[in-house]
Design a protein around this motif. Structure first.
Motif, short mmCIF file in Angstrom:
data_model
loop_
_atom_site.label_atom_id
_atom_site.label_comp_id
_atom_site.label_asym_id
_atom_site.label_seq_id
_atom_site.Cartn_x
_atom_site.Cartn_y
_atom_site.Cartn_z
N THR A 56 0.87 -1.17 0.00
CA THR A 56 0.00 0.00 0.00
C THR A 56 0.90 1.22 0.00
OG1 THR A 56 -1.74 -1.18 1.19
CG2 THR A 56 -1.84 1.23 1.20
N LYS A 60 -2.93 3.92 -2.07
CA LYS A 60 -3.15 3.05 -3.23
C LYS A 60 -2.66 1.63 -2.96
CE LYS A 60 -2.25 6.99 -6.35
NZ LYS A 60 -3.33 7.74 -5.85
N ARG A 75 -2.22 -1.56 -10.31
CA ARG A 75 -3.25 -1.37 -9.30
C ARG A 75 -3.69 -2.76 -8.85
NH1 ARG A 75 -9.11 0.19 -10.34
NH2 ARG A 75 -9.83 0.80 -8.29
N VAL A 135 3.44 6.89 -7.83
CA VAL A 135 2.02 6.79 -7.51
C VAL A 135 1.27 8.07 -7.85
CG1 VAL A 135 2.33 5.05 -5.72
CG2 VAL A 135 2.45 7.49 -5.11
#
Ligand code: FES
Length: 140
Positions: A56, A60, A75, A135
């Protein structure tokens, strides 16, 4: 993986190849005109050849894949019904979702079965032993 072959392949770990770019100077996918935010996701010790790793980063969920020394990031969400892809398995360069067996080619993020599916990829680069993921936004 703790065998000698794994150590050797880890030492040769690069970003790119097979349509992903070729080397550490240019991240793949190409960084578009947007906010770039490189975050350390893991080290090479955390991700052996043939492994998946869920991380993480900020808010995200990301799945890292190491296939033949190429590190890619997506993802962590299947485009079918949102199962975490990190719960799936890697079969060579094919990532198989654990929920309903959809298959994706991690070399380009495209669906294999079904071919119309596609993963959302994040740019990846190495800085020494560290795996950095941008990210700032997924490319697709
Ligand atoms: S949620 Fe991944 S194949 Fe259905």
């Amino acid at each position: 993986m703790t065998n000698e072959a794994g150590r050797r392949s880890r030492q040769n770990l690069t970003i790119g190849e097979a349509g992903l770019g070729n080397g550490t100077s240019s991240p793949w996918p190409p960084v578009a005109d947007r906010m770039v935010r490189w975050v350390c996701a893991a080290t090479l010790d955390d991700l052996w050849d043939g492994e998946l790793l869920a991380v993480t980063l900020e808010d995200k969920d990301v799945v890292l894949c190491n296939v033949n020394g190429v590190v890619v990031a997506f993802r962590d969400c299947c485009p079918h019904l949102a199962n975490p892809l990190s719960k799936g398995r890697l079969e060579a360069h094919i990532l198989v979702c654990s929920a309903h067996e959809w298959e994706f080619d991690v070399r380009d993020g495209r669906g294999v079965n079904p071919a119309t599916a596609c993963l959302s990829a994040y740019p990846v680069r190495l800085e020494g032993d560290r795996i950095l993921v941008d990210v700032g936004g997924s490319v697709r």
